[in-house]
Every structure is written in structure tokens, then in C-alpha cells.
Scaffold this motif. Structure first.
Motif, short mmCIF file in Angstrom:
data_model
loop_
_atom_site.label_atom_id
_atom_site.label_comp_id
_atom_site.label_asym_id
_atom_site.label_seq_id
_atom_site.Cartn_x
_atom_site.Cartn_y
_atom_site.Cartn_z
N GLU A 687 0.84 -1.20 0.00
CA GLU A 687 0.00 0.00 0.00
C GLU A 687 0.88 1.25 0.00
O GLU A 687 0.60 2.23 -0.72
N VAL A 688 1.96 1.18 0.77
CA VAL A 688 2.88 2.33 0.82
C VAL A 688 3.59 2.49 -0.52
O VAL A 688 3.73 3.61 -1.04
N LEU A 689 4.04 1.36 -1.10
CA LEU A 689 4.77 1.44 -2.35
C LEU A 689 3.88 1.90 -3.50
O LEU A 689 4.34 2.61 -4.41
N ARG A 690 2.61 1.53 -3.50
CA ARG A 690 1.69 1.97 -4.54
C ARG A 690 1.52 3.48 -4.52
O ARG A 690 1.35 4.11 -5.57
N GLU A 691 1.57 4.08 -3.32
CA GLU A 691 1.39 5.52 -3.23
C GLU A 691 2.65 6.27 -3.67
O GLU A 691 2.58 7.37 -4.22
N LYS A 692 3.82 5.62 -3.49
CA LYS A 692 5.07 6.33 -3.72
C LYS A 692 5.63 6.10 -5.12
O LYS A 692 6.31 6.98 -5.67
N TYR A 693 5.34 4.94 -5.74
CA TYR A 693 5.98 4.59 -7.01
C TYR A 693 4.94 4.39 -8.11
O TYR A 693 3.78 4.05 -7.84
N ASP A 694 5.43 4.59 -9.34
CA ASP A 694 4.57 4.39 -10.51
C ASP A 694 4.47 2.90 -10.87
O ASP A 694 3.41 2.43 -11.31
N TYR A 695 5.60 2.19 -10.71
CA TYR A 695 5.60 0.77 -11.03
C TYR A 695 6.36 0.01 -9.97
O TYR A 695 7.43 0.46 -9.51
N ILE A 696 5.81 -1.16 -9.60
CA ILE A 696 6.42 -2.02 -8.59
C ILE A 696 6.69 -3.37 -9.25
O ILE A 696 5.74 -4.07 -9.65
N ILE A 697 7.94 -3.69 -9.39
CA ILE A 697 8.33 -4.97 -10.03
C ILE A 697 8.86 -5.89 -8.93
O ILE A 697 9.79 -5.54 -8.20
N VAL A 698 8.25 -7.07 -8.83
CA VAL A 698 8.55 -7.98 -7.74
C VAL A 698 9.26 -9.22 -8.31
O VAL A 698 8.72 -9.93 -9.18
N ASP A 699 10.47 -9.45 -7.82
CA ASP A 699 11.21 -10.66 -8.18
C ASP A 699 10.83 -11.75 -7.18
O ASP A 699 11.25 -11.71 -6.02
N THR A 700 10.03 -12.74 -7.63
CA THR A 700 9.48 -13.75 -6.74
C THR A 700 10.21 -15.07 -6.91
O THR A 700 11.08 -15.23 -7.76
N ALA A 701 9.80 -16.02 -6.09
CA ALA A 701 10.43 -17.35 -6.13
C ALA A 701 9.83 -18.18 -7.26
O ALA A 701 8.70 -17.94 -7.70
N PRO A 702 10.58 -19.20 -7.77
CA PRO A 702 10.04 -20.09 -8.81
C PRO A 702 8.86 -20.90 -8.28
O PRO A 702 8.93 -21.48 -7.19
N VAL A 703 7.77 -20.95 -9.04
CA VAL A 703 6.55 -21.63 -8.60
C VAL A 703 6.69 -23.14 -8.67
O VAL A 703 5.93 -23.87 -8.03
N GLY A 704 7.65 -23.64 -9.47
CA GLY A 704 7.82 -25.08 -9.57
C GLY A 704 8.59 -25.67 -8.42
O GLY A 704 8.72 -26.90 -8.34
#
Length: 805
Positions: A687-704
Motif C-alpha cells: 500500500e505504501v509502495l503503490r502511493e510512492k511509485y509508478d511501477y512495482i516490479i517484484v522478483d518472486t520465487a520459482p513456482v515449480g
């Protein structure tokens, strides 16, 4: 989209076959096909250069009908539908091709000795044109257990250096000059002689002597015999050969020795008849001499010089009756002779002598029996007693023999009945001439016996002459109609066919390799393969990074990989056009698919548009952002989620790559990563990041590998699923289909990473589908869009040089 829709789309995609793509997949390897065809054609030319031309030599042979030598009795029986057994054309073919006939041909032409010379790449047959002749005893050559091999190397002085071998242990070196050379090797001996009529060749000569039976076996299979047409008695004999004169001689000798065999078989009946007649002549001669002596003694005893014939009225009639009785006695004697012959088991399979018995039915039966014996004997020459055909014929012969014996009994009964009638009539006539003196009657009886014996003796002499004449006039069964000659050009090798087969093999081998490679390949190559395996939309492709630099997106760079990131960025901007849509989750199936690489460069691409971007490291089990961005602090988002660090702002660090890009690293690896991601503090962070940044790119873990990314699906506006060309397995896309169908991932799009766009395969596939981007050496975005610089031009030049190699 539910699972049923996805599965139905997958089935439709599997069923559809794009033949253009298959063609492009093979055309890209055109060099393989060219090289393979060149090699295959070279092998074909080499094989053709080594092969001799094979010609077919053919001759026509007329098989004469049995009627040409038939007796009047036999012709009469045939007219009554009781003809004798004729030669079966198929049996005659087998006899003509039998090993016995072929062995005589081989021995006559000395085909057991083979003379060859290598001329260039081919072997030449020196039949009747050899400078060296080998002579070996026919008895010795039939006992050879292994071939005799003589290698003759011509010398400068005209002599020959010989290397002679027999078997594996015996080997000799000798010199052949002008004199004949006697060779003793092992248990065999032979003579080598120079043939001065043939000049000394420059090439080596190879002489091979093998057992004649081997060549006879070969010829029995090689000589082809067939009827010219159905019902025809003309045979066509043919033989494929390298040497035309040899084949002509073989076919001529085959017909000659077949005739020799046939005439010998026909003469056997005549020989048996001659032997039987000679025996009977000796016996009748003795009986006739005894009767004549008895007549002489009777005349002397009664001092008779002339006898008056009284009762001339009855004499003529009595004479006719006695004549008929004589004929009956003759037939009965002949029946007795035949009965003795048939009853003798020694003559079980010997033809019954033809003595001229007047009974037409019985005579025809004897002829039929003799003809069947001849057929049996001829079949035995190319078969054995155990052959079912011989067994059946033995039964038929036994039945016919029983029929002959029954015919003898029947004919004798008929003759005896007729004899009794004539005897009764004779007695009446004798009573009428009772007045004739007793002496005259006794003399008449003696003279009658003498007359019977005399006529029988003359009859046997005539039959012997007839039999001798028939034996002398025996004609050949087969006669050559067309002399052996070549029919047309060479039948082998078939050069067009061989070259065509080589060409087809040249195309088929690389095609098979490509097919097998693709069949066993569990990885995909590019976007087209991905789209065929899943219905999840493909947002874009990323070119393979060959620079070694993890940060490829740079300001004012127009390299192909940067432009591809720009295309993905533009597509995402279009999808995230609403103000509240900002979060982009980046995941993959397994590690090493380029998930972190893509996340970093995508973030840099957004930062180039002067948009505030933050890259969040939520692969908290295996953090990667700290390593790539050289972050010195050990704190991160896990510190905030675990409550160790209450100030979120202190955890955000600048990227050092762009003033518009910040980083929120993962922080220390927690003992309970899955539980941290379900914490409500994570929702507060976003919620904080949405207010401060235009784009939020999340490097997540492999789903497999772990389920962490599924817990982050609630925060994402878009899920980007990274797959790596030539690395990711096709079964990973099946997992993705199940995740999307189960709605564990929503708003999911695919990114195909590390595509080798410089390969010809990629170019063919893209241009074949009509949406290629022109990332080859022929195009550059600097020239296309007009915002390249000199540094980029240098990179493009370097890229061109790489593509040339």
C-alpha cells in the motif's frame, strides 16, 4: 479461463499441423542436406565405378511333344482318351536346372577355375582370354575343401611372380616363366602354363579354383527358365552375367546335357526290351530245335517222304482254325512272358517290354505304366525318395502294376475262352478227317508245333530289329530355336535408379536426424513452440544475452535486446493504464530461467521513461538483488515483515543505475518464509509502495519449487511467467496451464527469455509466420527510428561481425 477451455485449446493446437513451419524447420539446415546429398552421390558414383555391367543372355528352347515318338498303339489310346503320361513342363524345367546337369556343364567348360584381373576399380573376367592357364585333375578338383588362390604379378622380364595359397596354412611363392610349372601344395597338385596367344597384361591376375559343386549350385539358381506363354512348349532360358561369351556357352551346354540325359532315359526302355527279347530268343531257339529234331526222327522212324492230303474239303477250314489257334497261342505265350516279368520283384521299377500284344486295352495300360516309370526316374535325378511327389507316384505305379496283373488275368481268360471254342471246332474237323491215317495226324501235330515255334522265333527277331531301330533313331527332346544372345543393354547397375536412391538417402538422413532430434527434444526454441503448448498469452520475447553483462538496458541503446524490453514495457504500460494497477510479479518454474535478469532490466526499462520504479526482492529463500546491485546492507523486506525493522523507508536503497529506480532487497533468509508472506504487514508494504511509485516490479520465487509466489498473487496486477528457450522443459508449460486453470495465478502472461534470434532457424520461423522484427544483421533500430548514437553503431558493427561467423 477454466481448465476445460485450456485443455480443449491444447487439444486443438496439438491436432493442428503447420506444414510451413515443418518445412522451415528443415530448410534452416539446408547445408546439412547439401553435404549429405554430396556424400551420398559420391558414394553412389564410387559404387557405380566399381560395379561391372550385367547383361541378360537369353535363348529360346523348343520342348518337343511326346507324340513325335509315339507308336500307333499309343496314338490310338490317346484318341480314346486313355493317352500316356506326357512330360510335365515344370518338371522338365527343374530337370534342366538340376545340379546334375549343371555339374556336367561346369566340368565341361571348366567353370570351377575363375580368371579375373583388376582394371581400374573393376574386376574383369578373363574367360578364354587369360595369359595363364591352370590345369587340375577333375577327380582332385571335386574333392577340394577350400579354394585354391593364385595371385600372379607380371614382372618386367615377362615372367610372373606367383603367390599360391590353399586353405589357411599352405602358402607358396613361385615364378612362372615360359615352361609349364607343376605346383604341389597341401594335398593337391596342378599345372600352370603360359598362354602365348594372349599378351602379358600390366595388372595383377587372380586365379581361383573352387569345388565344382559350388558353381553348379550357383548356376542352378542363376539360370532362369520359364514358358514363353501359357500352354506353350517353348522355354526361355536366361542368365545374368558380366561375361557374355561365358553365358552363351553355359546356356548351350545346359541344353546339350539336358538332351543327353533325356535320350539316355528314353533308351533305358529300349535296352530293357532288348535284353528281354534276347533271353526269349535263346529259349525259343532251343524249343524250335527240339521240335524240328522230333519231326526228323518221326520221318525216319516211319520212313515218310510225302503225305497225301485226304479230305481237301475240310483241310482248308482246319488250316484256318489252326491259324487262329496259333495266334491265340502266341498271345498266351506273350502274356506268360509279361506275367513272369511283372511277377518278378527284381523288375519292380523296370519298364515292361512292349511285345506287341494285340489286346488294345492291355497294351495301352502297359504303355501308361512304362511312361509313369520314366517320369518317376527323371524326377529322382533332382529329388529324393522322401519327396511327397515321389511317394504319391510310387502309390500310383503300384496301383497301375496291380492293374497290369489284373489285365493279364482278364486277357488270359478271354484268350482261353476263344481257344476252347476253336479247339472244339478243331475237334469236329478232326473227326471229319478221321479217315486220314494216324501217322499223318501225328506228323501234322509235330509240324504245327514246329510252325508255332518258328513263327514265334521270327516274331521275336523282328521285334529286336524294331527295338534297335527305335533306339538308334532317338531324337533330342529340346532344340534351340534362338541361339543365346544379349537382350538389350545392361540390366545392372541401374545408374539412374542408383543415383536417385542416393539422392533420396542424402535427403532422408539429415531429415531423419532432425526429426529424431526434435522428437526427443523436451525443450522449446522460441515463442512459436511456446504458443503451441499453452493458451497463456505470450507478452514478448527477450533475445539471448551474449554480452556477459547482467544490465543490458541502457539509455539511448538500440540493441535488439533493449528494443525487446521496450516492447514488453510498452505492452505492460498499456495493460497497467489504470492508476491503481502498478504491481508486476515476475516468476518462473525453476531457477536459471532468467527471472532476476528480466526483473532488473525491465525495471531499468521503466526507469528510462522517468517513472518512479521500485524493484522488490521477494525471492526470500534465495535472494539475488543484493549480489547484482552490490548492496552493502543486510537488511531488507524480511526485516520489516519479521518486526526487526519498523522503518520501511530505511530499507529502500537507490539502485545506483538510475535515479528513478529504487530497490527493496529481500534481506536475511528467514526460517519461516512462507508464513512471512501471509503476514498482513506485507499488504501494508505494498500500500505504501503503490502511493510512492509508478511501477512495482517484484522478483518472486520459482513456482515449480516453492509455493511462495502463489501467496503473492493477491498483490499482483500482472504475473509475468519467465521461460528460457532451449533450457526450460515443455512439461513446465503443462504446470503453468494447471496453475492458470486452478486460478492460483491470475492475469498471467508469458515471457520467452534467451531466444537466439541470430540463428537461421529463428529467421525462417519468424518470417514464415509474417511477424518478424528484423533483428538480424540487416537491420538496426538506430537507423530505423533515428535515435542511435556512435557507440551503438559500433555495437551493431560488432554484432554483424559475430553473425558472420
Amino acid at each position: 479461463m477454466d481448465s476445460k477451455d485450456i485443455l480443449s485449446q491444447e487439444e486443438e493446437q496439438d491436432k493442428s499441423v503447420d506444414f510451413r513451419e515443418i518445412l522451415f524447420n528443415y530448410l534452416v539446415h539446408w547445408k546439412w542436406f547439401v553435404v549429405s546429398v554430396i556424400i551420398a552421390m559420391g558414394i553412389a558414383f564410387f559404387i557405380l565405378a566399381r560395379k561391372n555391367n550385367v547383361y541378360t543372355v537369353t535363348t529360346s528352347v523348343l520342348m518337343k511333344n511326346d507324340k513325335s515318338g509315339a507308336t500307333p498303339d499309343m496314338l490310338m489310346m490317346e484318341s480314346l482318351g486313355m493317352g500316356a503320361v506326357k512330360n510335365n513342363l515344370e518338371n522338365e524345367i527343374e530337370i534342366m536346372r538340376s545340379k546334375n546337369v549343371m555339374l556336367q556343364v561346369v566340368m565341361d567348360l571348366k567353370l570351377y577355375t575363375n580368371y579375373t584381373m583388376e582394371k581400374g576399380m573393376r574386376k574383369i573376367d578373363l574367360y578364354k582370354d587369360t595369359p595363364i592357364e591352370l590345369s587340375i585333375d577333375s577327380t582332385m578338383v571335386k574333392n577340394l575343401v577350400s579354394p585354391i588362390v593364385v595371385e600372379a604379378l607380371p614382372q618386367v622380364n615377362g615372367d610372373y611372380r606367383l603367390t599360391i595359397s590353399y586353405g589357411h596354412e599352405n602358402k607358396k611363392s613361385m615364378v612362372l616363366a615360359n615352361k609349364p610349372l607343376l605346383v604341389n601344395i597341401g594335398d593337391v597338385s596342378f599345372t600352370l602354363t603360359r598362354n602365348d596367344l594372349v599378351s602379358v597384361p600390366k595388372d595383377d591376375i587372380l586365379i581361383t579354383v573352387s569345388n565344382p559343386r559350388n558353381m553348379a549350385n550357383y548356376l542352378s539358381k542363376a539360370v532362369v527358365a520359364d514358358a514363353l506363354s501359357k500352354g506353350s512348349t517353348i522355354l526361355t532360358l536366361s542368365l545374368n552375367t558380366f561375361n557374355i561369351p561365358k553365358a552363351k556357352d553355359v546356356l548351350n551346354r545346359v541344353v546339350f546335357y539336358y538332351n543327353e540325359l533325356s535320350m539316355a532315359e528314353k533308351n533305358r526302355v529300349a535296352l530293357n526290351t532288348e535284353k528281354f527279347i534276347d533271353e526269349r530268343i535263346v529259349a525259343i531257339s532251343k524249343e524250335l530245335g527240339s521240335v524240328e529234331k522230333q519231326a526228323e526222327n518221326f520221318r525216319k522212324t516211319h520212313k515218310l517222304t510225302d503225305i497225301k492230303n485226304e479230305g481237301e474239303k475240310f483241310t482248308t477250314e482246319l488250316s484256318e482254325t489252326e491259324k487262329k489257334l496259333f495266334e491265340l497261342e502266341t498271345q498266351l505265350n506273350l502274356l506268360d512272358y509279361v506275367d513272369q516279368f511283372v511277377s518278378n520283384k527284381q523288375y519292380m521299377y523296370t519298364p515292361i517290354p512292349a511285345l506287341g500284344i494285340t489286346d488294345p486295352g492291355f497294351s495301352g495300360l502297359i504303355n501308361k505304366y512304362n511312361q509313369m516309370l520314366l517320369v518317376r526316374e527323371r524326377l529322382l535325378r533332382s529329388s529324393s525318395e522322401n519327396n511327397p511327389l515321389i511317394t504319391d507316384m510310387n502309390h500310383d505305379i503300384a496301383d497301375l502294376r496291380n492293374g497290369v496283373m489284373s489285365g493279364i488275368v482278364s486277357a488270359r481268360k478271354g484268350l482261353n475262352i476263344e481257344k476252347k471254342d476253336l479247339q472244339s471246332k478243331n475237334r469236329e474237323l478232326n473227326n471229319m478227317v478221321a479217315s486220314v491215317p494216324e501217322v499223318e495226324r501225328e506228323l501234322t501235330e509235330i509240324m504245327r508245333q514246329q510252325s508255332i515255334k518258328d513263327k514265334l522265333y521270327v516274331f521275336l527277331l523282328e521285334k529286336r530289329e524294331e527295338n534297335s531301330l527305335n533306339k538308334t533313331l532317338t531324337v533330342p527332346v529340346a532344340s534351340i530355336v534362338d541361339t543365346p544372345d544379349v537382350t538389350g543393354g545392361p540390366v545392372e547397375p541401374n545408374k539412374p535408379k542408383t543415383l536417385l536412391v542416393a539422392f533420396v538417402f542424402g535427403l532422408a538422413i539429415p531429415a531423419l536426424i532432425i526429426f529424431l532430434r526434435d522428437m526427443f527434444n523436451v525443450k522449446f526454441k522460441d515463442r512459436i513452440d511456446v504458443e503451441r503448448l499453452t493458451s497463456v498469452p505470450v507478452l514478448g520475447e527477450i533475445a539471448k544475452n551474449d554480452t556477459g553483462d547482467q544490465f543490458v538496458v541502457k539509455a539511448k541503446s538500440t540493441t535488439p535486446i533493449v528494443e525487446l524490453f521496450r516492447l514488453v514495457r510498452n505492452s505492460l504500460q498499456f495493460m497497467l493504464s489504470e492508476p491503481d494497477k502498478k504491481v508486476i510479479n515476475v516468476t518462473s518454474t525453476v531457477t536459471q530461467e532468467g527471472k532476476t535478469f528480466f526483473s532488473m532490466n525491465l525495471a531499468l526499462s521503466f526507469a528510462l521513461t522517468n517513472k518512479k520504479v521500485i524493484l522488490v526482492g521477494l525471492d526470500i529463500r534465495r535472494p539475488q538483488l543484493k549480489k547484482h546491485f552490490s548492496i552493502t546492507t543486510n537488511k531488507g523486506i524480511t526485516s520489516f515483515l519479521s518486526g526487526q525493522e519498523p522503518d520501511l523507508e530505511s530499507l529502500i536503497v537507490p539502485s545506483g543505475m538510475s535515479e528513478y529506480l529504487d530497490l527493496l532487497p529481500a534481506g536475511p533468509v528467514p526460517p519461516n518464509p512462507n508464513e512471512l508472506l501471509t503476514n498482513s504487514r506485507l499488504d501494508q508494504i505494498f500500500e505504501v509502495l503503490r502511493e510512492k511509485y509508478d511501477y512495482i516490479i517484484v522478483d518472486t520465487a520459482p513456482v515449480g519449487m516453492v509455493s511462495d509466489t502463489f501467496l503473492l498473487n493477491r498483490l499482483a496486477d500482472v504475473n509475468l511467467y519467465i521461460t528460457r528457450a532451449n533450457y526450460s522443459s515443455k512439461k513446465y508449460l503443462a504446470l503453468l496451464n494447471s496453475y492458470v486453470a486452478d486460478k492460483r495465478l491470475t492475469s498471467t502472461y508469458l515471457i520467452v527469455n534467451a531466444v537466439d534470434m541470430r540463428t537461421q532457424s529463428y529467421s525462417y520461423r519468424k518470417y514464415g509466420y509474417g511477424y518478424g522484427y528484423g533483428y538480424s544483421s540487416k537491420y538496426s533500430y538506430g537507423s530505423a527510428y533515428g535515435y542511435g548514437n556512435s557507440n551503438d553503431s559500433q555495437e551493431v558493427k560488432k554484432q554483424k561481425k559475430k553473425e558472420k561467423f
